[in-house]
Design a protein around this motif. Structure first.
Motif, PDB file in Angstrom:
ATOM      1  N   UNK A 147      -3.564   9.619 -19.575  1.00 29.75           N
ATOM      2  CA  UNK A 147      -4.725   9.417 -20.440  1.00 29.75           C
ATOM      3  C   UNK A 147      -5.674  10.602 -20.324  1.00 29.75           C
ATOM      4  N   UNK A 148      -6.233  11.004 -21.457  1.00 29.55           N
ATOM      5  CA  UNK A 148      -7.063  12.204 -21.518  1.00 29.55           C
ATOM      6  C   UNK A 148      -8.378  12.013 -20.789  1.00 29.55           C
ATOM      7  N   UNK A 149      -8.847  13.092 -20.142  1.00 25.04           N
ATOM      8  CA  UNK A 149     -10.212  13.062 -19.626  1.00 25.04           C
ATOM      9  C   UNK A 149     -11.161  13.346 -20.793  1.00 25.04           C
ATOM     10  N   UNK A 150     -12.375  12.918 -20.646  1.00 22.84           N
ATOM     11  CA  UNK A 150     -13.381  13.075 -21.700  1.00 22.84           C
ATOM     12  C   UNK A 150     -14.583  13.824 -21.134  1.00 22.84           C
ATOM     13  N   UNK A 151     -15.054  14.910 -21.781  1.00 21.90           N
ATOM     14  CA  UNK A 151     -14.528  15.514 -23.010  1.00 21.90           C
ATOM     15  C   UNK A 151     -13.184  16.206 -22.780  1.00 21.90           C
ATOM     16  N   UNK A 152     -12.385  16.264 -23.843  1.00 19.53           N
ATOM     17  CA  UNK A 152     -11.029  16.797 -23.734  1.00 19.53           C
ATOM     18  C   UNK A 152     -11.054  18.292 -23.404  1.00 19.53           C
ATOM     19  N   UNK A 153     -10.098  18.707 -22.595  1.00 17.47           N
ATOM     20  CA  UNK A 153      -9.955  20.105 -22.212  1.00 17.47           C
ATOM     21  C   UNK A 153      -8.503  20.525 -22.440  1.00 17.47           C
ATOM     22  N   UNK A 154      -8.312  21.599 -23.200  1.00 19.38           N
ATOM     23  CA  UNK A 154      -6.972  22.102 -23.504  1.00 19.38           C
ATOM     24  C   UNK A 154      -6.735  23.402 -22.737  1.00 19.38           C
ATOM     25  N   UNK A 155      -5.619  23.460 -22.052  1.00 19.12           N
ATOM     26  CA  UNK A 155      -5.224  24.669 -21.319  1.00 19.12           C
ATOM     27  C   UNK A 155      -4.393  25.538 -22.263  1.00 19.12           C
ATOM     28  N   UNK A 156      -4.847  26.743 -22.600  1.00 23.68           N
ATOM     29  CA  UNK A 156      -4.102  27.587 -23.551  1.00 23.68           C
ATOM     30  C   UNK A 156      -2.772  28.061 -22.962  1.00 23.68           C
ATOM     31  N   UNK A 157      -1.844  28.378 -23.854  1.00 26.12           N
ATOM     32  CA  UNK A 157      -0.550  28.904 -23.423  1.00 26.12           C
ATOM     33  C   UNK A 157      -0.731  30.253 -22.729  1.00 26.12           C
TER      34      UNK A 157
END
Length: 261
Positions: free
Chosen positions: A134-144
């Motif tokens: 389940x996502x943490x909030x606020x969402x954090x995306x790790x770039x490629x």
């Protein structure tokens, strides 16, 4: 029937719930971010046969009266939100909260849950998630192409990518706190839900307005004290035995009456 039978029956039931609480604490001694429970007892209603303060004559009153208790019950299990010990893991996505606060988790139904477990992972889309995905909030995306992630004490998440010298800030981890954390509802999975008793969540950055700091590469262990729980288990067992002795004694008194009269 003898009233002591019913009184001791409530004692047996209460000590059984106490033992269940202790066993759950011991079972979760290795659960990251777990907070121990404490059973809260209260006595039941009293049968007042002589009211304290009632007049015995025109000028005298009863100093104590005659009140017979009807037993005990477990009225609540209270979460103890004392901090557990901190364990250094050197894993970049492990985060401990040093102080007050909870991480926010986005549930599948769109609501928010809260946790002290900072074992974060990356899913197939590069998003930070908990152990259940389940996502943490606020969402954090790790770039490629990211080869290293840093999380500062105030919640800033940065990524170091291949071929780049300067880190890229990719998000912030925010914490929430409650006026009464013991009022949160435990739903399993190291998660809690907001209730009326807990109050509304107050969001803020780590290290500000009373919020705890984030420690990367560290986890908060369970706050269960094994020695304390073992002592509680012994006292619970003895209390259970004493209540069972009362049942036996009341039974022997009834047996004597039936055989003698």
């Amino acid at each position: 029937m003898h009233a002591a039978l019913y009184v001791s029956k409530t004692g047996l039931a209460a000590q059984d719930k106490q033992l269940t609480t202790i066993s759950n604490n011991l079972a979760n001694v290795g659960t990251v971010g777990f907070k121990r429970d404490r059973a809260v007892f209260e006595d039941l209603m009293y049968q007042v046969q002589r009211q304290p303060g009632a007049q015995t004559t025109q000028d005298t009153e009863l100093p104590s009266g005659l009140q017979l208790g009807t037993g005990v019950r477990v009225v609540a299990t209270q979460k103890q939100f004392t901090e557990g010990s901190l364990q250094v893991t050197e894993q970049p996505l492990d985060v401990a909260i040093d102080g007050r606060g909870f991480l926010q988790i986005l549930m599948p139904d769109g609501t928010l849950a809260y946790t002290r477990n900072g074992q974060l992972q990356i899913n197939g889309e590069g998003q930070l998630v908990n152990n259940e995905g389940m996502l943490i909030e606020p969402a954090i995306n790790i770039p490629e192409g990211t080869n290293h992630v840093t999380i500062s004490t105030d919640g800033i998440v940065s990524a170091f990518r291949d071929g780049e010298v300067e880190p890229q800030q990719i998000g912030d981890i925010l914490l929430v706190d409650f006026i009464n954390p013991t009022g949160l509802q435990a739903i399993g999975g190291n998660l809690f839900r907001e209730t009326v008793a807990s109050g509304n969540p107050q969001q803020g950055a780590p290290g500000e307005n009373g919020m705890g700091r984030l420690l990367q590469g560290t986890l908060e262990n369970s706050n269960v004290d094994i020695v304390e729980e073992m002592v509680n288990m012994i006292t619970t067992q003895r209390a259970y035995e004493m209540n069972s002795k009362v049942v036996s004694a009341a039974d022997q008194m009834l047996q004597y009456i039936t055989q003698t009269l």
